[in-house]
Structures are given as C-alpha cells and as structure tokens.
Write a protein that holds these residues in place. Structure first.
Motif, short mmCIF file in Angstrom:
data_model
loop_
_atom_site.label_atom_id
_atom_site.label_comp_id
_atom_site.label_asym_id
_atom_site.label_seq_id
_atom_site.Cartn_x
_atom_site.Cartn_y
_atom_site.Cartn_z
N ALA A 332 6.75 -14.78 -5.17
CA ALA A 332 7.83 -15.56 -5.72
C ALA A 332 7.15 -16.92 -6.63
O ALA A 332 7.77 -16.92 -7.55
CB ALA A 332 8.73 -16.14 -4.77
N ALA A 333 6.33 -17.45 -6.23
CA ALA A 333 5.63 -18.68 -6.72
C ALA A 333 5.12 -18.23 -8.06
O ALA A 333 5.14 -19.05 -9.07
CB ALA A 333 4.67 -19.22 -5.90
N ASN A 334 4.65 -16.78 -8.19
CA ASN A 334 3.86 -16.55 -9.66
C ASN A 334 4.85 -15.77 -10.56
O ASN A 334 4.42 -15.18 -11.56
CB ASN A 334 2.62 -15.79 -9.15
N GLY A 335 6.14 -15.44 -9.99
CA GLY A 335 7.03 -15.09 -10.78
C GLY A 335 7.13 -13.37 -10.79
O GLY A 335 7.74 -12.82 -11.67
N PHE A 336 6.69 -12.83 -9.75
CA PHE A 336 6.43 -11.36 -9.56
C PHE A 336 7.93 -11.06 -8.73
O PHE A 336 8.38 -11.56 -8.10
CB PHE A 336 5.44 -10.92 -8.76
N ALA A 337 8.11 -9.61 -9.09
CA ALA A 337 9.23 -9.03 -8.25
C ALA A 337 8.88 -9.04 -6.88
O ALA A 337 7.51 -8.45 -6.55
CB ALA A 337 9.69 -7.78 -8.71
N PRO A 338 9.79 -9.08 -5.84
CA PRO A 338 9.19 -8.81 -4.35
C PRO A 338 8.83 -7.56 -4.00
O PRO A 338 9.09 -6.37 -4.82
CB PRO A 338 10.40 -9.24 -3.76
N ASN A 339 7.88 -7.49 -3.23
CA ASN A 339 7.53 -6.09 -2.51
C ASN A 339 8.69 -5.11 -2.02
O ASN A 339 9.69 -5.74 -1.54
CB ASN A 339 6.52 -6.35 -1.50
N ALA A 340 8.73 -3.78 -2.62
CA ALA A 340 9.81 -3.07 -1.91
C ALA A 340 9.54 -2.76 -0.48
O ALA A 340 8.43 -2.54 -0.11
CB ALA A 340 9.89 -1.66 -2.90
N LYS A 341 10.79 -3.13 0.26
CA LYS A 341 10.78 -2.76 1.57
C LYS A 341 10.10 -1.60 2.05
O LYS A 341 10.89 -0.50 1.60
CB LYS A 341 11.87 -3.46 2.33
N GLY A 342 9.17 -1.49 2.98
CA GLY A 342 9.00 -0.05 3.61
C GLY A 342 8.03 0.88 2.51
O GLY A 342 7.60 1.86 3.18
N ARG A 343 7.55 0.30 1.51
CA ARG A 343 6.56 0.95 0.84
C ARG A 343 5.30 0.47 1.14
O ARG A 343 5.04 -0.76 1.14
CB ARG A 343 6.96 0.83 -0.67
N GLN A 344 4.24 1.38 0.97
CA GLN A 344 2.81 0.74 0.84
C GLN A 344 2.51 0.31 -0.38
O GLN A 344 2.85 0.85 -1.48
CB GLN A 344 1.97 1.97 1.26
N GLN A 345 1.63 -0.80 -0.46
CA GLN A 345 1.65 -1.50 -1.85
C GLN A 345 -0.06 -1.20 -2.30
O GLN A 345 -0.64 -1.23 -1.42
CB GLN A 345 1.95 -2.83 -1.80
N GLY A 346 -0.27 -1.15 -3.47
CA GLY A 346 -1.59 -1.24 -3.75
C GLY A 346 -2.21 0.10 -3.89
O GLY A 346 -3.24 0.07 -2.92
N TRP A 347 -1.89 1.40 -4.25
CA TRP A 347 -2.46 2.40 -4.18
C TRP A 347 -2.71 2.96 -2.84
O TRP A 347 -3.85 3.00 -2.23
CB TRP A 347 -3.66 2.30 -4.92
N LEU A 348 -1.62 3.08 -2.10
CA LEU A 348 -1.78 3.63 -0.47
C LEU A 348 -2.24 2.65 0.35
O LEU A 348 -2.73 3.24 1.36
CB LEU A 348 -2.16 4.90 -0.57
N LYS A 349 -2.46 1.58 0.15
CA LYS A 349 -2.94 0.70 1.21
C LYS A 349 -2.05 -0.30 1.61
O LYS A 349 -1.29 -1.09 0.79
CB LYS A 349 -4.24 -0.43 0.58
N LYS A 350 -1.70 -0.64 3.03
CA LYS A 350 -0.93 -1.46 3.55
C LYS A 350 -1.36 -2.98 3.16
O LYS A 350 -2.54 -3.15 3.27
CB LYS A 350 -0.72 -1.19 5.07
N ALA A 351 -0.50 -3.66 3.50
CA ALA A 351 -0.73 -5.19 3.33
C ALA A 351 -1.74 -5.73 4.42
O ALA A 351 -1.76 -5.23 5.67
CB ALA A 351 0.50 -6.06 3.49
N ALA A 352 -2.97 -6.49 4.08
CA ALA A 352 -3.91 -6.70 4.83
C ALA A 352 -3.37 -7.82 5.91
O ALA A 352 -2.49 -8.75 5.50
CB ALA A 352 -5.05 -7.27 3.88
#
Length: 352
Positions: A332-352
C-alpha cells in the motif's frame, strides 16, 4: 507511474534530490587529476563540496593512496565516519559493487564475491543506503561511449578497455534475497539498481513475498551494454510499469547524462551526476568536475521552477530509516495493488 493533469507543474512535485557520484572507480587519478580525490582528507572534502553545491545523496566508493579503488571495508568505515562528521545531513549511499576497478594492470574489472558484498551490512558507521543489483547482467559500461569520450584516459588502454567491456554484474536470487534480508536487519535502506523492467519485476515479487518491506527507492540505469537504453521510449516504458510511490533517480553515461537528467527534472523524478558517470560538458570541449555538474543541475532545476531538496528534505523524500511491518503495508505504501487472496506470490513461492 501516473502523470495526471498538473503532474509537470513544479508545485505538484517533490523537491529535487541530486545524487553525486564523485569517486569514479573506473578512472585513475591521472585521468582527471583536478577532480579525483586520493587521500582520505580529499575524499571527505569532496563530499563536503558536493553537498555545498546542492547534492544531498553521496554515492560512495573509496580509493587507496596508490589511486586504485579500495576493496577494504576498513577504508569504507573510515570514509563514512569522516563524511558523517563533516556533513551529517548528507545521505550516504555505498556502491554495492564496493569497487569494480581492476586490482592490477590487465586484470578483469569485476564485482566482488557475494560474501564480501554481504559485509556491507556490517559497516560501522552504518550508511543510509547500499545499492542492490537484481539479476545477473552484462555491464559493458563502454558500449555507448564514443572514442573521444575516453581518448587519453586509462579506459582507452586496450587491457582496461577489454576488462570493462567484458564486465558482468553477478546477482542471483541466492545473493540478492540474502543481501536484502541483511540490510533490512541492519536498518540500511536497499537502493535498488534497475537495469530494465525485468529487474523491477523481480523486486516487486520480493515485496509480495515479504522479503523486502520498505520504500521502493531505486535508480533507472540507462547506459546500454546490458542495461536499459538512454532514450525517452525506454524511460516512458519503465515509468508505466512502476507504482506511484516509487522514488526514482535516473542515471546515464557520458553526454547522455544531462539530457536524461533534464527529462527526470521535468517529470518530477530525481537525478544523478558526477565523474563516475560523465567527464564532459555537452560540447566535449572541456571536462566538468562533479561539483560543476551538480551546479548545472541546480541551475536547470530552478529554471524549471523546481527547488532542490536540502539534506533534511531529501531524507524525508527518500524515506530514509522507514521500514514496514507487513507485506500489505509495504504494498500500500508503495502504490502496488494488494496481493490476491489465496494465491501464491512470486513464481509459486509463498510469502516468507
């Protein structure tokens, strides 16, 4: 970035942050003896001169007394301490390569090992920023230079010319993910070096996975040779990709520096200059010191009606010392769209 009605009016833009790169590790003192500092006192004084001219960010490399770029972190500690004492408001940005200059005549110009670069997170006193490269890339700094740009300098010598045309920036995920983690832990801001949209997209994935949680502060590096192309189309294409919260500095090489910086000033971006990037005035009739380049940008920016940030203002604009607690807050602070709920982010890697 979105350029809405009034975006080009100076009253709707941040004040200009100027980064000075006065140490030029690719050069040797005889290339520009009037402006290449060698002793520690001279290197500290160069920072003072740049700050007094209007630069509030210092891109820092260090020289040994023999004139070669230093690879000793103890020398970095010494210079950082000297600059902190002399100009405490200046933002210190350590170049993440440490020094890519060849160690001996005829040897390769190369970046140091991952382990050595990780030690930048342990510098004492701490810098405000360390530049972070993302994704391994060719870095042929000479590709867009003309023969007259380097005539009579050490870069025109065949062995040095060959070394710099063959230089590679090594930056694999195992390096930059760990490097960002260490800088975060030390509360040092990652100043990302973006060579193209791909390197930006990788950092967006780092943010979405929770590896980097801070402001998106970056340079668009337009020098060719594996980096982006210094023209309005490449810049516009990059600007369309990055979010509105980005603090972006434009960077180019030799006589492309001034026109790229003028584009950046007009659009509300930030700029970088200095002998690490350019030695010449636009007619190439004489060399320009780093201070002269800064003074030129200050004059131009004021002609646009855009004032230059002082040290305190630059810290606020670049959000020095700001880190976020969650992925959602960072996005939010950087102006990105939020992560889509339930999806893995960043090429099939879950949030660290």
């Amino acid at each position: 970035m979105n350029f809405l009605d009034g975006s080009l009016f100076p009253e709707n833009q941040n004040k200009l942050v100027i980064t000075a790169a006065p140490y030029g590790p690719e050069w040797i003192p005889s290339d520009f003896p009037e402006d290449i500092p060698v002793t520690m006192a001279e290197q500290v004084q160069k920072a003072v001169d740049c700050y007094n001219a209007g630069a509030t960010v210092l891109h820092l490399h260090v020289r040994e007394l023999d004139g070669k770029g230093s690879k000793r972190l103890s020398k970095f500690n010494e210079l950082i301490a000297g600059v902190r004492k002399a100009v405490p408001e200046m933002i210190i940005q350590v170049g993440g390569s440490i020094s890519f200059a060849p160690e001996s005549e005829g040897s390769a110009a190369k970046w140091l090992s991952d382990d050595t670069r990780h030690m930048l997170a342990e510098l004492d006193p701490k810098p405000d920023q360390v530049t972070v490269t993302v994704n391994t890339s060719q870095m042929n700094v000479i590709e867009q230079m003309e023969a007259a740009d380097i005539a009579g300098t050490s870069l025109a010598q065949p062995e040095n010319y060959r070394a710099y045309t063959e230089m590679i920036v090594p930056s694999t995920p195992s390096f930059f993910e760990e490097h960002v983690r260490r800088l975060n832990k030390a509360r040092i801001q990652s100043a990302f070096q973006f060579y193209n949209i791909n390197s930006f997209e990788t950092v967006e994935r780092l943010i979405r996975r929770g590896i980097y949680k801070g402001p998106l502060v970056c340079n668009w590096v337009a020098i060719g040779g594996g980096m982006d192309q210094p023209n309005v189309y490449s810049l516009a294409n990059f600007l369309r990709a990055i979010p509105d919260g980005t603090m972006l500095t434009v960077e180019s090489s030799m006589r492309n520096v001034l026109p790229i910086n003028m584009m950046g000033i007009a659009m509300g971006l930030h700029v970088r200059c200095g002998i690490e990037d350019n030695l010449w005035n636009q007619s190439r009739s004489e060399k320009m010191t780093t201070v002269q380049q800064i003074e030129q940008l200050v004059r131009i920016s004021r002609e646009f009606g855009r004032e230059v940030a002082n040290g305190k203002e630059a810290r606020e604009i670049l959000k020095i010392g700001v880190f976020y607690d969650t992925v959602e807050e960072t996005l939010a602070a950087n102006g990105f769209a939020p992560n889509a709920k339930g999806r893995q982010q960043g090429w099939l890697k879950k949030a660290a």
